[in-house]
Design a protein around this motif. Structure first.
Motif, mmCIF file in Angstrom:
data_model
loop_
_atom_site.group_PDB
_atom_site.id
_atom_site.type_symbol
_atom_site.label_atom_id
_atom_site.label_comp_id
_atom_site.label_asym_id
_atom_site.label_seq_id
_atom_site.Cartn_x
_atom_site.Cartn_y
_atom_site.Cartn_z
ATOM 1 N N ALA A 184 83.024 18.044 -70.934
ATOM 2 C CA ALA A 184 83.215 16.249 -70.392
ATOM 3 C C ALA A 184 82.254 15.996 -70.764
ATOM 4 O O ALA A 184 82.563 14.507 -70.204
ATOM 5 N N ASP A 188 82.721 11.752 -71.756
ATOM 6 C CA ASP A 188 82.636 10.816 -70.745
ATOM 7 C C ASP A 188 80.897 9.791 -71.378
ATOM 8 O O ASP A 188 81.575 8.674 -70.709
ATOM 9 N N ARG A 189 80.339 10.148 -72.439
ATOM 10 C CA ARG A 189 79.862 9.514 -72.861
ATOM 11 C C ARG A 189 80.315 8.385 -73.963
ATOM 12 O O ARG A 189 79.759 6.750 -74.166
ATOM 13 N N GLN A 192 82.703 5.857 -72.047
ATOM 14 C CA GLN A 192 81.969 5.205 -71.923
ATOM 15 C C GLN A 192 81.285 3.812 -72.721
ATOM 16 O O GLN A 192 81.293 2.032 -72.011
ATOM 17 N N THR A 198 88.995 3.999 -66.723
ATOM 18 C CA THR A 198 88.582 5.435 -65.887
ATOM 19 C C THR A 198 90.108 5.800 -65.352
ATOM 20 O O THR A 198 89.675 6.754 -64.931
ATOM 21 N N ARG A 203 91.788 7.781 -70.421
ATOM 22 C CA ARG A 203 91.399 8.692 -70.436
ATOM 23 C C ARG A 203 92.197 9.707 -71.217
ATOM 24 O O ARG A 203 91.774 10.486 -71.965
#
Length: 641
Positions: A184, A188-189, A192, A198, A203
């Motif tokens: 996770a 996410d990194r 981004q 989002t 996603r």
């Protein structure tokens, strides 16, 4: 050198593409200001005890811009979406996969950012485009640019074999993608950094795309596993089974969704590129014929193998097979390589980079070279002669005695014909016998490359694609080095279509041989000095007999100028060094033991033709083993080539 103002750089980026359309100029494509260090990024220290604080490039008849063009020119490789690769982390840390530290550990060469490499990708890694999407891809330079270090100086050599471990890289790349899809925090990194929305459905789709790429690379790694029965044998640094992997790419594209593969279990040293366009036959087994359009087919096959996107199902109305390969750049690359010279030790000695050659000892070594008839197989050439032509001399497996795996696989591997079944097995010859349900992979590869070359580039407008196709056709014809070639096997000219001619290995000129360790086609001997020793059992070595080592380490770039190879370091002290074990299948260090009095020499008459017995087999004899003094002298002479 001071860096130009940003406004000047921006203007240059707009101006240069327009100039390239008109001129095709190599130098200007790399920017108006070119660093003479070729933007090499060096490591003061690394995992294997190496260090380099400065870099030199030996004189090879290429300017800095010529080298950078070689490093950065695309060929249609579409390994992974570019932005994903740019921000992808390694599987076990937040460090970027493409970071200098990580790529250096894989033994790819780090580079600083430059005009044609603005993201500072490793040497030979480039941004490529296909059907409006950007990908990370590999160029010829990734597998054909070497570096050796000596006392704090890095010697970057164009066209030399690298220590890159592509097998390890692909395994780690698949693991990195899988981790980014499942972890996770990593996901996410990455999302981004890429500006992924989002919104849950966006996603979710991005995660699925990452997993799809991870699974694709994992399948590639599984298909190309280097197995001998149940035994896995890693490639290690500086080796790749290019034929096995190209073959498997062809077979899997012929039968999508089906199991259609052979073990890619014959890793070989990356061959040096200097004098390649001047050869009549290329590759370790000479399977690449440079007659006619042979060079273009060879390079197209390499591009198909190194992650080009393509289909071998012909679209209605298309003259060939659609692919991402850039035929224009393949033609330009082959022509570019014609001007490349091998590096000279003496040039580097004059710069006090390498130790001076003992000329008296080298002169003694030249006499050993002649006495042991090395020149009868390894042609003596003038590396600077623009008209040089090289006739490859082949030695049959039975006589040369080196590991046979690569030559046998290349000739004998088979698979399902798939899309090709029932089609004439020679492109452009409707009367050729058709492909059957099963085929040797070699003719299928030849058919696939011919079809890919025949198809215009669908990334360009219809008018431009056909104009370029016509131009490339005439350009490739105009620069063909050979109209016809002959195959020389065991000092006889044989029928080129006789399969026995491929069950052999080639002797090439030895200019620049000092820069190409380790030795033999499979990289099973670490130095020139040890190449002149016999292969022995572990018992003989334990008893003190001077022999080729049966185990040695690879990964360090530090150069040993006495033995002429890489310095041996302790794998216990430097974890990650590869231990090459010659007992394993495909890794044998036997053969080419003329200097040890083990490999037979063919008897020949006064015209150089082989003498034969009543059964038609060549008559042979054995040379006496050379002394230690002769061995040292011969190594010294080989430095001068």
């Amino acid at each position: 050198m001071s860096r130009p103002a940003p406004a000047v750089i921006a203007f240059t980026r707009l101006l240069i593409p327009s100039l390239l359309v008109l001129s095709g100029c190599t130098s200007i494509s790399q920017g108006i200001w070119v660093s003479q260090d070729r933007y090499a990024s060096l490591a003061a220290s690394d995992y294997f005890g190496d260090s380099a604080l400065s870099v030199v490039h030996p004189e090879q008849n290429w300017s800095a811009a010529d080298s950078l063009w070689f490093y950065n020119t695309t060929q249609g490789s579409t390994l992974l979406p570019y932005d994903v690769f740019l921000h992808l982390e390694t599987a076990d840390s937040p460090a970027l996969f493409r970071s200098d530290d990580h790529m250096n550990r894989l033994r790819y060469l780090p580079q600083k950012a430059s005009f044609s490499n603005p993201d500072g990708l490793p040497l030979g890694w480039v941004k490529d485009e296909h059907q409006g999407k950007a990908y990370i891809g590999l160029t010829c330079a990734a597998c054909h640019t070497g570096q050796i270090n000596y006392r704090g100086t890095a010697i970057r050599i164009d066209g030399a074999p690298p220590l890159a471990d592509m097998e390890l890289m692909m395994t780690r790349l698949a693991a990195a993608l899988d981790a980014s899809a499942k972890d996770a925090a990593k996901f996410d990194r990455l999302a981004q950094k890429l500006g992924i929305s989002t919104q849950p459905e966006v996603r979710s789709q991005f995660r699925a795309d990452l997993q799809q790429w991870a699974d694709k690379l994992d399948r590639y790694n599984t298909i190309n596993a280097s197995t001998h029965g149940a035994q896995y044998v890693a490639y290690g640094y500086g080796r790749l089974d290019a034929f096995g992997r190209i073959y498997n790419r062809i077979l899997t594209h012929l039968t999508p969704g089906q199991t259609n593969r052979n073990p890619a279990n014959a890793p070989i040293s990356y061959p040096q590129l200097w004098d390649t366009p001047q050869h009549d036959h290329v590759q370790w087994n000479g399977i690449g014929d440079n007659a006619g359009d042979g060079p273009l087919k060879r390079n197209a096959g390499e591009a198909l193998g190194v992650f080009a996107t393509y289909s071998l199902q012909q679209h209605p109305g298309d003259p060939g097979f659609r692919s991402s390969i850039d035929v224009r750049n393949l033609v330009r690359m082959e022509n570019h390589l014609k001007s490349l010279w091998s590096p000279r030790w003496e040039d580097l000695a004059r710069q006090q980079v390498l130790p001076a050659i003992d000329q008296t000892l080298a002169d003694q070594g030249r006499q050993v070279y002649l006495d042991y008839q090395c020149h009868t197989c390894h042609q003596d050439i003038d590396r600077t002669d623009r008209t040089r032509r090289i006739t490859a001399r082949f030695s049959s497996l039975a006589l040369i005695g080196t590991d046979p795996t690569m030559a046998r696989n290349a000739l004998q591997y088979q698979g399902k014909s798939g899309w090709f079944e029932g089609r004439p097995a020679k492109w452009g010859n409707p009367d050729a016998p058709p492909f059957k349900e099963q085929t040797r992979v070699l003719p299928a590869l030849s058919f696939a490359t011919a079809g890919a070359i025949a198809e215009p580039d669908h990334d360009k407008s219809p008018v431009r694609r056909w104009l370029e196709k016509i131009y490339d056709l005439f350009a490739s014809i105009g620069h063909r080095p050979y109209d016809n070639t002959e195959r020389h096997l065991d000092f006889e000219i044989i029928d080129k279509d006789n399969p026995v001619g491929f069950l052999a290995y080639k002797a090439r000129p030895l200019n620049g041989i000092w820069a190409t360790a380790p030795y033999l086609h499979n990289g099973s001997v670490p130095s020139l000095y040890e190449l002149l020793l016999p292969s022995c059992s572990d018992t003989e070595i334990a008893q003190g007999k001077r022999c080729r080592p049966n185990r040695f380490t690879l990964g360090s770039r530090e150069f040993d100028p006495d033995k002429v190879g890489f310095v041996q370091r302790d794998a216990g002290q430097y974890p990650g060094l590869f231990v090459f074990d010659t007992h394993l299948p495909g890794n044998a260090n036997t053969g080419h033991e003329y200097a040890a009095g083990i490999t037979p020499v063919i008897k020949r008459d006064s015209q150089g033709k082989p003498l034969k017995d009543a059964q038609g087999k060549p008559l042979v004899y054995y040379l006496p083993p050379i002394s230690e003094t002769q061995r040292l002298a011969l190594v010294e002479y080989l430095k001068t080539l």
